[in-house]
Design a protein around this motif. Structure first.
Motif, mmCIF file in Angstrom:
data_model
loop_
_atom_site.group_PDB
_atom_site.id
_atom_site.type_symbol
_atom_site.label_atom_id
_atom_site.label_comp_id
_atom_site.label_asym_id
_atom_site.label_seq_id
_atom_site.Cartn_x
_atom_site.Cartn_y
_atom_site.Cartn_z
ATOM 1 N N MET A 77 -2.932 -4.620 3.516
ATOM 2 C CA MET A 77 -4.041 -4.100 4.291
ATOM 3 C C MET A 77 -5.310 -4.125 3.458
ATOM 4 O O MET A 77 -6.388 -3.930 3.975
ATOM 5 C CB MET A 77 -3.738 -2.687 4.763
ATOM 6 C CG MET A 77 -3.447 -1.741 3.614
ATOM 7 S SD MET A 77 -3.004 -0.109 4.207
ATOM 8 C CE MET A 77 -3.481 0.869 2.798
ATOM 9 N N VAL B 210 3.911 3.808 -1.264
ATOM 10 C CA VAL B 210 3.448 2.426 -1.155
ATOM 11 C C VAL B 210 4.632 1.562 -1.555
ATOM 12 O O VAL B 210 4.968 1.429 -2.728
ATOM 13 C CB VAL B 210 2.227 2.145 -2.055
ATOM 14 C CG1 VAL B 210 1.831 0.670 -1.948
ATOM 15 C CG2 VAL B 210 1.068 3.034 -1.636
ATOM 16 N N ILE C 154 -9.037 0.392 5.304
ATOM 17 C CA ILE C 154 -8.406 1.688 5.514
ATOM 18 C C ILE C 154 -8.226 1.994 6.999
ATOM 19 O O ILE C 154 -7.549 2.930 7.355
ATOM 20 C CB ILE C 154 -9.176 2.829 4.813
ATOM 21 C CG1 ILE C 154 -10.650 2.780 5.161
ATOM 22 C CG2 ILE C 154 -8.978 2.750 3.320
ATOM 23 C CD1 ILE C 154 -11.439 3.913 4.541
ATOM 24 N N THR D 8 -4.150 -1.154 -2.162
ATOM 25 C CA THR D 8 -3.554 -0.218 -1.205
ATOM 26 C C THR D 8 -3.499 1.192 -1.787
ATOM 27 O O THR D 8 -3.821 2.168 -1.104
ATOM 28 C CB THR D 8 -2.133 -0.681 -0.826
ATOM 29 O OG1 THR D 8 -2.210 -2.011 -0.348
ATOM 30 C CG2 THR D 8 -1.537 0.206 0.248
ATOM 31 N N GLU E 129 3.689 2.910 3.473
ATOM 32 C CA GLU E 129 2.715 1.840 3.672
ATOM 33 C C GLU E 129 3.152 0.652 2.826
ATOM 34 O O GLU E 129 3.929 0.803 1.895
ATOM 35 C CB GLU E 129 1.326 2.290 3.207
ATOM 36 C CG GLU E 129 0.721 3.420 4.017
ATOM 37 C CD GLU E 129 0.234 2.963 5.385
ATOM 38 O OE1 GLU E 129 0.035 1.741 5.565
ATOM 39 O OE2 GLU E 129 0.045 3.816 6.258
ATOM 40 N N LEU F 205 -5.434 4.378 -0.254
ATOM 41 C CA LEU F 205 -4.696 5.576 0.156
ATOM 42 C C LEU F 205 -5.220 6.819 -0.549
ATOM 43 O O LEU F 205 -5.396 7.865 0.070
ATOM 44 C CB LEU F 205 -3.215 5.414 -0.175
ATOM 45 C CG LEU F 205 -2.344 4.791 0.907
ATOM 46 C CD1 LEU F 205 -0.920 4.687 0.433
ATOM 47 C CD2 LEU F 205 -2.421 5.607 2.189
ATOM 48 N N GLN G 135 4.827 4.621 -5.770
ATOM 49 C CA GLN G 135 5.049 3.177 -5.541
ATOM 50 C C GLN G 135 6.533 2.857 -5.604
ATOM 51 O O GLN G 135 7.198 3.289 -6.526
ATOM 52 C CB GLN G 135 4.455 2.356 -6.673
ATOM 53 C CG GLN G 135 2.982 2.373 -6.821
ATOM 54 C CD GLN G 135 2.592 1.407 -7.953
ATOM 55 O OE1 GLN G 135 2.898 0.221 -7.929
ATOM 56 N NE2 GLN G 135 1.906 1.936 -8.942
ATOM 57 N N ASP H 122 -8.419 -3.329 1.442
ATOM 58 C CA ASP H 122 -9.257 -2.137 1.487
ATOM 59 C C ASP H 122 -9.498 -1.680 2.914
ATOM 60 O O ASP H 122 -10.299 -0.792 3.163
ATOM 61 C CB ASP H 122 -10.598 -2.417 0.805
ATOM 62 C CG ASP H 122 -10.411 -2.549 -0.697
ATOM 63 O OD1 ASP H 122 -9.604 -1.777 -1.242
ATOM 64 O OD2 ASP H 122 -11.047 -3.435 -1.286
ATOM 65 N N PRO I 158 1.502 -3.127 0.909
ATOM 66 C CA PRO I 158 0.258 -3.827 0.606
ATOM 67 C C PRO I 158 -0.023 -4.906 1.650
ATOM 68 O O PRO I 158 0.874 -5.306 2.376
ATOM 69 C CB PRO I 158 0.508 -4.471 -0.761
ATOM 70 C CG PRO I 158 1.865 -4.099 -1.176
ATOM 71 C CD PRO I 158 2.542 -3.357 -0.090
#
Ligand SMILES: Nc1nc2c(ncn2[C@@H]2O[C@H](COP(=O)(O)OP(=O)(O)O)[C@@H](O)[C@H]2O)c(=O)[nH]1
Ligand SMILES: [Mg+2]
Length: 339
Positions: free
Chosen positions: A168, A188, A172, A199, A164, A203, A249, A170, A166
């Motif tokens: 997006m 992430v 979800i 993010t 994924e 998650l 991350q 919150d 960042p």
């Protein structure tokens, strides 16, 4: 020497030619797959999935570089199930992965969709077997997140990374339902971008809400863990051993966090081996493959054995409401007499 023998001896050109044969489903490819099969089962197969642009190709490149430094050999298969064109995405990957070319310990191949998703999953599985037999320690399969394709990856891979980025916030909703179920490690990426913390939080929350084991933990019903039906292939928990997907991350462009990610991948592999889940996973994967192959074989045989007009006749009769689809199928399959 046959192409298969040359592949087993480490000949890259033989590997490249067999990948094409397998992609085109030629008889020569099928024969080679049979020859090399006893030499498979060694590689660690890693699936990488997530939305386009999340950084999967950059991440695969960073992973490959770091793994090369430890002496491991790596094959990368980039699969694009969304587009019939070998267009921009794969061209971009070529550029991103250019750093790796020229290294004999790395092999990169892309595969675009041709025909059905089933065909693509079969071709990917066979390509992975070729890489495995050729002796690559790690085989990565990168695919664009397009719903069904994530599940197809989980069917082939032993460790699934869901990537994924960042942005997006919150929201979800941005994480497709079902994608977390196949994740063994959540990544992430683009941790250098604003919004990483949001993010990560989203998650972790999703994970707590959605992961059956974690949910059970939260409820405090530890005893129930063993009774929980394992999720699809990627989440087999042999002997009740539990794997909770870690969230890692990374900044793929600067190789930041890659060591932590490799550690998570290694721990997952060790978990699979120690718990016996690796064998369970493989047996499920073979089960799925046998069913698919049987379905194809029996359907082809049946259709070949039918009189040329049988299917068209059945369609016409169904359209005239003289019979039903169910009855027509029974008749075509030879289970009922005409009447
Ligand atoms: N800022 C930043 N950009 C990244 C990072 N990883 C990848 N990118 C960029 O994001 C874009 C898409 O990357 P790509 O690897 O092709 O994504 P894919 O579609 O998931 O394979 C490229 O321009 C990359 O350079 C990262 O960690 N940080
Ligand atoms: Mg890509």
């Amino acid at each position: 020497m046959s192409l298969a023998q040359r592949l087993l001896a480490g000949d890259r050109r033989a590997l490249a030619r067999l990948l094409t044969q397998v992609e085109n489903e030629t008889a020569e490819g099928e024969a080679a797959l049979a020859d090399i099969f006893p030499h498979t089962g060694r590689a660690h197969i890693i699936g990488i999935t997530g939305a386009p642009g999340a950084g999967k190709s950059t991440l695969a490149t960073a992973l490959a570089k770091a793994l090369r430094a430890t002496g491991k050999t790596i094959a990368i298969l980039a699969v694009d199930p969304t587009s019939p064109f070998t267009g921009g995405a794969i061209l971009g990957d070529r550029i991103r992965m250019a750093d790796l070319t020229g290294d004999p310990g790395v092999f990169i191949r892309s595969m675009a969709t041709r025909g059905s998703l089933g065909g693509l999953s079969r071709a990917s599985r066979d390509a992975v077997r070729l890489f495995d037999a050729a002796g690559y320690d790690i085989v990565m399969i990168e695919t664009v997140g397009a719903g069904q394709s994530e599940v197809e990856i989980a069917r082939i891979a032993q460790t699934v990374l869901v990537v994924e980025a960042p942005g997006m916030g919150d929201d979800i909703q941005a994480i497709k339902a079902g994608i977390l179920e196949i994740a063994d490690v959540l990544v992430v990426n683009k941790a250098d971008r604003p919004g990483v913390d949001a993010t990560l939080r989203a998650l972790k929350l999703m994970l707590e809400l959605g992961h059956p084991a974690l949910r059970a933990n939260i409820d405090g019903h530890h005893g129930r863990l063993l009774a929980i039906t394992p999720q699809p292939e990627a989440h087999v928990n042999g002997d009740g051993a539990l794997w909770i997907p870690p969230v890692v991350q990374t900044t793929a462009t600067t190789n930041s966090g890659i060591d932590v990610l490799i550690d998570a991948i290694d721990r997952h592999r060790a978990h699979l081996t120690a718990s016996g889940a690796l064998a369970t996973l493989e047996s499920r994967q073979i089960h799925t493959e046998l069913r698919e192959r049987l379905r194809e074989l029996l359907l082809r045989r049946l259709l070949e054995a039918l009189p040329p007009d049988a299917l068209d006749d059945a369609i016409a009769r169904i359209q005239r409401r003289e019979t039903t689809p169910q009855r027509a199928v029974e008749l075509l399959a030879g289970e009922k007499e005409q009447g």
